[in-house]
Design a protein around this motif. Structure first.
Motif, PDB file in Angstrom:
ATOM      1  N   LEU A 176       6.663  -4.578   0.004  1.00 32.79           N
ATOM      2  CA  LEU A 176       6.578  -3.239   0.586  1.00 32.79           C
ATOM      3  C   LEU A 176       7.945  -2.677   0.984  1.00 32.79           C
ATOM      4  O   LEU A 176       8.069  -1.470   1.198  1.00 32.79           O
ATOM      5  N   THR A 177       8.941  -3.539   1.084  1.00 34.03           N
ATOM      6  CA  THR A 177      10.233  -3.106   1.635  1.00 34.03           C
ATOM      7  C   THR A 177      10.918  -1.989   0.847  1.00 34.03           C
ATOM      8  O   THR A 177      11.576  -1.136   1.462  1.00 34.03           O
ATOM      9  N   PRO A 178      10.819  -1.918  -0.497  1.00 32.53           N
ATOM     10  CA  PRO A 178      11.489  -0.801  -1.189  1.00 32.53           C
ATOM     11  C   PRO A 178      11.037   0.570  -0.699  1.00 32.53           C
ATOM     12  O   PRO A 178      11.849   1.507  -0.623  1.00 32.53           O
ATOM     13  N   PHE A 179       9.753   0.711  -0.358  1.00 31.73           N
ATOM     14  CA  PHE A 179       9.263   1.995   0.146  1.00 31.73           C
ATOM     15  C   PHE A 179       9.932   2.354   1.470  1.00 31.73           C
ATOM     16  O   PHE A 179      10.324   3.506   1.696  1.00 31.73           O
ATOM     17  N   PHE A 180      10.080   1.350   2.340  1.00 32.81           N
ATOM     18  CA  PHE A 180      10.685   1.606   3.645  1.00 32.81           C
ATOM     19  C   PHE A 180      12.191   1.829   3.534  1.00 32.81           C
ATOM     20  O   PHE A 180      12.766   2.591   4.312  1.00 32.81           O
ATOM     21  N   ILE A 181      12.827   1.175   2.564  1.00 32.45           N
ATOM     22  CA  ILE A 181      14.261   1.408   2.330  1.00 32.45           C
ATOM     23  C   ILE A 181      14.491   2.855   1.923  1.00 32.45           C
ATOM     24  O   ILE A 181      15.398   3.538   2.440  1.00 32.45           O
TER      25      ILE A 181
ATOM     26  N   LEU B  39      16.519   8.254   2.809  1.00 31.91           N
ATOM     27  CA  LEU B  39      16.303   9.702   2.684  1.00 31.91           C
ATOM     28  C   LEU B  39      16.017  10.364   4.020  1.00 31.91           C
ATOM     29  O   LEU B  39      16.151  11.581   4.158  1.00 31.91           O
ATOM     30  N   LYS B  40      15.579   9.554   5.001  1.00 34.74           N
ATOM     31  CA  LYS B  40      15.190  10.060   6.316  1.00 34.74           C
ATOM     32  C   LYS B  40      14.050  11.068   6.224  1.00 34.74           C
ATOM     33  O   LYS B  40      13.944  11.990   7.042  1.00 34.74           O
ATOM     34  N   LYS B  41      13.212  10.887   5.228  1.00 35.87           N
ATOM     35  CA  LYS B  41      12.002  11.699   5.102  1.00 35.87           C
ATOM     36  C   LYS B  41      10.983  10.940   4.266  1.00 35.87           C
ATOM     37  O   LYS B  41      11.336  10.075   3.449  1.00 35.87           O
ATOM     38  N   TRP B  42       9.720  11.246   4.498  1.00 35.32           N
ATOM     39  CA  TRP B  42       8.633  10.554   3.797  1.00 35.32           C
ATOM     40  C   TRP B  42       8.262  11.337   2.551  1.00 35.32           C
ATOM     41  O   TRP B  42       7.877  12.512   2.630  1.00 35.32           O
ATOM     42  N   VAL B  43       8.369  10.702   1.384  1.00 34.42           N
ATOM     43  CA  VAL B  43       8.150  11.391   0.104  1.00 34.42           C
ATOM     44  C   VAL B  43       6.953  10.837  -0.659  1.00 34.42           C
ATOM     45  O   VAL B  43       6.715  11.241  -1.798  1.00 34.42           O
ATOM     46  N   PHE B  44       6.188   9.941  -0.037  1.00 33.73           N
ATOM     47  CA  PHE B  44       5.122   9.255  -0.770  1.00 33.73           C
ATOM     48  C   PHE B  44       3.721   9.791  -0.476  1.00 33.73           C
ATOM     49  O   PHE B  44       2.740   9.274  -1.015  1.00 33.73           O
ATOM     50  N   GLY B  45       3.595  10.771   0.392  1.00 39.06           N
ATOM     51  CA  GLY B  45       2.292  11.368   0.642  1.00 39.06           C
ATOM     52  C   GLY B  45       1.553  10.740   1.809  1.00 39.06           C
ATOM     53  O   GLY B  45       1.904   9.666   2.308  1.00 39.06           O
ATOM     54  N   GLU B  46       0.506  11.420   2.243  1.00 41.27           N
ATOM     55  CA  GLU B  46      -0.283  11.002   3.408  1.00 41.27           C
ATOM     56  C   GLU B  46      -0.995   9.674   3.194  1.00 41.27           C
ATOM     57  O   GLU B  46      -0.992   8.797   4.056  1.00 41.27           O
TER      58      GLU B  46
ATOM     59  N   LYS C 161      -0.430   5.906   5.290  1.00 38.94           N
ATOM     60  CA  LYS C 161      -1.430   5.088   5.978  1.00 38.94           C
ATOM     61  C   LYS C 161      -1.535   3.693   5.372  1.00 38.94           C
ATOM     62  O   LYS C 161      -1.565   2.681   6.084  1.00 38.94           O
ATOM     63  N   ILE C 162      -1.594   3.632   4.039  1.00 45.65           N
ATOM     64  CA  ILE C 162      -1.824   2.355   3.351  1.00 45.65           C
ATOM     65  C   ILE C 162      -0.655   1.394   3.543  1.00 45.65           C
ATOM     66  O   ILE C 162      -0.845   0.206   3.839  1.00 45.65           O
ATOM     67  N   LEU C 163       0.573   1.884   3.379  1.00 45.57           N
ATOM     68  CA  LEU C 163       1.740   1.011   3.462  1.00 45.57           C
ATOM     69  C   LEU C 163       1.912   0.420   4.859  1.00 45.57           C
ATOM     70  O   LEU C 163       2.180  -0.781   5.006  1.00 45.57           O
ATOM     71  N   PHE C 164       1.757   1.237   5.886  1.00 44.32           N
ATOM     72  CA  PHE C 164       1.912   0.717   7.243  1.00 44.32           C
ATOM     73  C   PHE C 164       0.731  -0.170   7.630  1.00 44.32           C
ATOM     74  O   PHE C 164       0.893  -1.113   8.414  1.00 44.32           O
ATOM     75  N   TYR C 165      -0.442   0.115   7.076  1.00 46.00           N
ATOM     76  CA  TYR C 165      -1.602  -0.762   7.295  1.00 46.00           C
ATOM     77  C   TYR C 165      -1.351  -2.133   6.688  1.00 46.00           C
ATOM     78  O   TYR C 165      -1.544  -3.165   7.341  1.00 46.00           O
ATOM     79  N   LEU C 166      -0.905  -2.165   5.437  1.00 48.58           N
ATOM     80  CA  LEU C 166      -0.628  -3.443   4.767  1.00 48.58           C
ATOM     81  C   LEU C 166       0.496  -4.198   5.472  1.00 48.58           C
ATOM     82  O   LEU C 166       0.473  -5.432   5.551  1.00 48.58           O
ATOM     83  N   CYS C 167       1.451  -3.467   5.969  1.00 51.34           N
ATOM     84  CA  CYS C 167       2.556  -4.089   6.699  1.00 51.34           C
ATOM     85  C   CYS C 167       2.025  -4.824   7.927  1.00 51.34           C
ATOM     86  O   CYS C 167       2.390  -5.981   8.188  1.00 51.34           O
ATOM     87  N   LEU C 168       1.144  -4.179   8.680  1.00 48.88           N
ATOM     88  CA  LEU C 168       0.595  -4.802   9.885  1.00 48.88           C
ATOM     89  C   LEU C 168      -0.330  -5.957   9.538  1.00 48.88           C
ATOM     90  O   LEU C 168      -0.337  -6.987  10.221  1.00 48.88           O
ATOM     91  N   VAL C 169      -1.116  -5.822   8.463  1.00 48.28           N
ATOM     92  CA  VAL C 169      -1.998  -6.909   8.027  1.00 48.28           C
ATOM     93  C   VAL C 169      -1.199  -8.173   7.762  1.00 48.28           C
ATOM     94  O   VAL C 169      -1.557  -9.269   8.231  1.00 48.28           O
ATOM     95  N   ASN C 170      -0.124  -8.043   7.016  1.00 51.39           N
ATOM     96  CA  ASN C 170       0.664  -9.222   6.660  1.00 51.39           C
ATOM     97  C   ASN C 170       1.457  -9.769   7.836  1.00 51.39           C
ATOM     98  O   ASN C 170       1.716 -10.968   7.913  1.00 51.39           O
ATOM     99  N   MET C 171       1.830  -8.890   8.775  1.00 54.26           N
ATOM    100  CA  MET C 171       2.470  -9.372   9.999  1.00 54.26           C
ATOM    101  C   MET C 171       1.498 -10.240  10.790  1.00 54.26           C
ATOM    102  O   MET C 171       1.840 -11.354  11.211  1.00 54.26           O
ATOM    103  N   TYR C 172       0.276  -9.726  10.995  1.00 53.55           N
ATOM    104  CA  TYR C 172      -0.746 -10.502  11.693  1.00 53.55           C
ATOM    105  C   TYR C 172      -1.029 -11.816  10.964  1.00 53.55           C
ATOM    106  O   TYR C 172      -1.134 -12.876  11.578  1.00 53.55           O
ATOM    107  N   ALA C 173      -1.166 -11.741   9.632  1.00 57.41           N
ATOM    108  CA  ALA C 173      -1.500 -12.937   8.853  1.00 57.41           C
ATOM    109  C   ALA C 173      -0.417 -14.001   8.990  1.00 57.41           C
ATOM    110  O   ALA C 173      -0.720 -15.194   9.116  1.00 57.41           O
ATOM    111  N   SER C 174       0.851 -13.598   8.977  1.00 59.89           N
ATOM    112  CA  SER C 174       1.952 -14.556   9.074  1.00 59.89           C
ATOM    113  C   SER C 174       1.879 -15.355  10.375  1.00 59.89           C
ATOM    114  O   SER C 174       1.931 -16.590  10.364  1.00 59.89           O
ATOM    115  N   ILE C 175       1.748 -14.670  11.489  1.00 60.42           N
ATOM    116  CA  ILE C 175       1.738 -15.368  12.769  1.00 60.42           C
ATOM    117  C   ILE C 175       0.472 -16.199  12.933  1.00 60.42           C
ATOM    118  O   ILE C 175       0.499 -17.286  13.510  1.00 60.42           O
TER     119      ILE C 175
END
Length: 368
Positions: free
Chosen positions: A81-86, A91-98, A102-116
Motif C-alpha cells: 500500500l505504501t506507493p499510494f501513500f508516497i 503531491l500533498k493532495k489525494w488523487v485516487f478518489g473517495e 476509504k479502502i486503502l486506509f481500511y486495509l492499512c488498519l487491518v494489517n496493522m491490527y493483524a501484525s500486532i
C-alpha cells in the motif's frame, strides 16, 4: 470542536496556523515520503521472500511457522500500500478518489491490527510451550491454529470498519485530502481509542506478561541455547513497539484534544497532532520492513548450507521451541518423566517436536 469544521486560529506563541491538513506540513510530508520509499524498497521484497520461503521451502508447518507466515502476509500487504501513500505525501493532495481513500486506509488498519495480534499469539504460544510443554500439543494442533487465525483475521477486519466510515475526501484550500472527518468529538475518541486499546494496550499487556513469565522460567534452566529462539521473537516484539509507539502517542494527543475544553492547550494539542501525524504514521510502517532484516541476521548461519531455503530452515529451527527443550530439563529429574514427555511430543504433527524427540543431534543442528 469537530475535526470536519476546525475554525482557523493562530497560536500566539508560534504564529502557526493549525487548520491546515496533515499533508500540508512541508517537513513532515518530506520526511514521511522518504521514510516510506525506503521502507517499500526494503520491506516489500523482504516479506515476499519470507512468504515464498515458507510456502515453497518449509517441509512442514509448525505453529511458529504459521504465525510468521501470517505476520509476513500482513506486513507484505501493508508494504504493497505504501506507493499510494508516497504519492499522497509528495503531491500533498489525494488523487485516487473517495472509494480508494476509504479502502486503502481500511486495509492499512487491518494489517496493522493483524501484525500486532500475530505477535501477541507468538508470545502466548511461547508461554504455553515453556510453562506447560506436555499440554501444548493438546491446544496447538494445526486445525486449532488455523481456526484461531481465521477468527483473528475476521475480528481485525471488523475492528477496522471505523477507518472506512470516517475516512473521506474533503476540500482543503485549493486541493483535496483524504482524512478522518468526524461530526462529533465523540467520533474522534471512538476511532482513536479503539486503535490505542486494540492495537497497542491490550496486545502489549499480554505480550509483556508472557515474556516476563518466559524469561523467569528461562533463568531457572541451565539450557542456555533455548534463549536463542526467544531472543528472535522478543526482538520482533520490541521492534514493533518502538516503531508504533510514536503513532499511538499521537493518537492519545488527538483523543486528549477532542476531550479538552476550548482554550490555548487545546490549540497546542491540535497543532501537535497535525504536525506529527504524517511522520509518525510513516515511522510505524518501518516495523513491517524490520522483520525480514531480523530474520536475515538470525538465520545467517543457515545461508551457506541451505542457500535460498535458509529462511525456512530458520523458522523450523525457531520452531524447536521450549516444549521440546523443556522435556530435556525434566529428564534430569526423572527418566520416567522424560519418556512420558517424549511420548506426548511424538503424537504432535508439529515438526518442532518430532525432530527434537527423535535425535539429540537434530535440535543442535536446527537451532545453530
Amino acid at each position: 470542536m469537530a475535526q470536519s469544521n476546525i475554525s482557523p486560529f493562530i497560536n500566539e506563541s508560534s504564529n502557526l496556523t493549525t487548520n491546515e491538513s496533515v499533508v500540508n506540513t512541508n517537513t513532515g510530508t518530506t520526511m514521511g515520503a522518504l521514510i516510506l520509499s525506503l521502507v517499500f524498497l526494503l520491506g516489500f521484497p523482504g516479506n515476499i521472500f519470507i512468504i515464498w520461503s515458507v510456502l515453497a521451502r518449509a517441509k512442514k508447518y509448525s505453529v511458529t511457522t504459521l504465525l510468521i507466515l501470517n505476520l509476513a502476509i500482513a506486513d507484505g500487504s501493508l508494504m504493497a500500500l505504501t506507493p499510494f501513500f508516497i504519492i499522497y505525501l509528495v503531491l500533498k493532495k489525494w488523487v485516487f478518489g473517495e472509494a480508494m481513500c476509504k479502502i486503502l486506509f481500511y486495509l492499512c488498519l487491518v494489517n496493522m491490527y493483524a501484525s500486532i495480534q500475530m505477535i501477541m499469539l507468538m508470545s502466548v504460544y511461547r508461554l504455553v510451550a515453556v510453562l506447560w510443554p506436555r499440554r501444548v500439543t493438546l491446544i496447538t494442533s494445526r486445525k486449532t491454529v488455523l481456526w484461531v487465525l481465521a477468527v483473528l483475521w475476521v475480528l481485525v477486519m471488523v475492528a477496522s470498519v471505523p477507518a472506512m466510515i470516517f475516512r473521506k475526501v474533503k476540500p482543503e484550500g485549493n486541493t483535496r485530502v483524504c482524512e478522518s472527518v468526524h461530526v462529533k468529538d465523540s467520533h474522534v475518541v471512538l476511532q482513536y481509542m479503539l486503535e490505542i486499546v486494540l492495537g497497542f494496550l491490550i496486545p502489549y499487556l499480554v505480550i509483556v506478561v508472557s515474556y516476563i513469565c518466559i524469561l523467569r522460567r528461562i533463568r531457572q534452566t541451565k539450557f542456555r541455547r533455548r534463549i536463542r529462539s526467544e531472543k528472535l521473537i522478543l526482538a520482533i516484539v520490541v521492534t514493533f513497539c518502538l516503531f508504533w509507539l510514536p503513532y499511538n502517542i499521537i493518537n492519545m494527543v488527538q483523543v486528549t484534544w477532542a476531550l479538552y475544553p476550548k482554550g490555548q492547550v487545546k490549540d497546542i494539542l491540535n497543532l501537535i497532532w497535525h504536525k506529527s501525524r504524517a511522520v509518525t504514521s510513516s515511522i510505524a510502517f518501518i516495523s513491517s520492513c524490520a522483520n525480514p532484516v531480523l530474520y536475515f541476521f538470525a538465520g545467517k548461519s543457515y545461508i551457506r548450507r541451505e542457500g535460498l531455503a535458509f529462511m525456512a530452515r530458520l523458522f523450523e529451527g525457531t520452531g524447536l521451541d521450549s516444549a521440546t527443550r523443556k522435556s530435556r530439563q525434566n529428564s534430569q529429574n526423572s527418566r520416567e518423566k522424560d519418556k512420558d514427555a517424549d511420548a506426548v511430543m511424538l503424537k504432535d504433527k508439529d515438526p518442532d517436536s518430532v525432530t527434537n524427540s527423535n535425535s539429540n543431534t537434530k535440535p543442535v543442528k536446527n537451532g545453530n
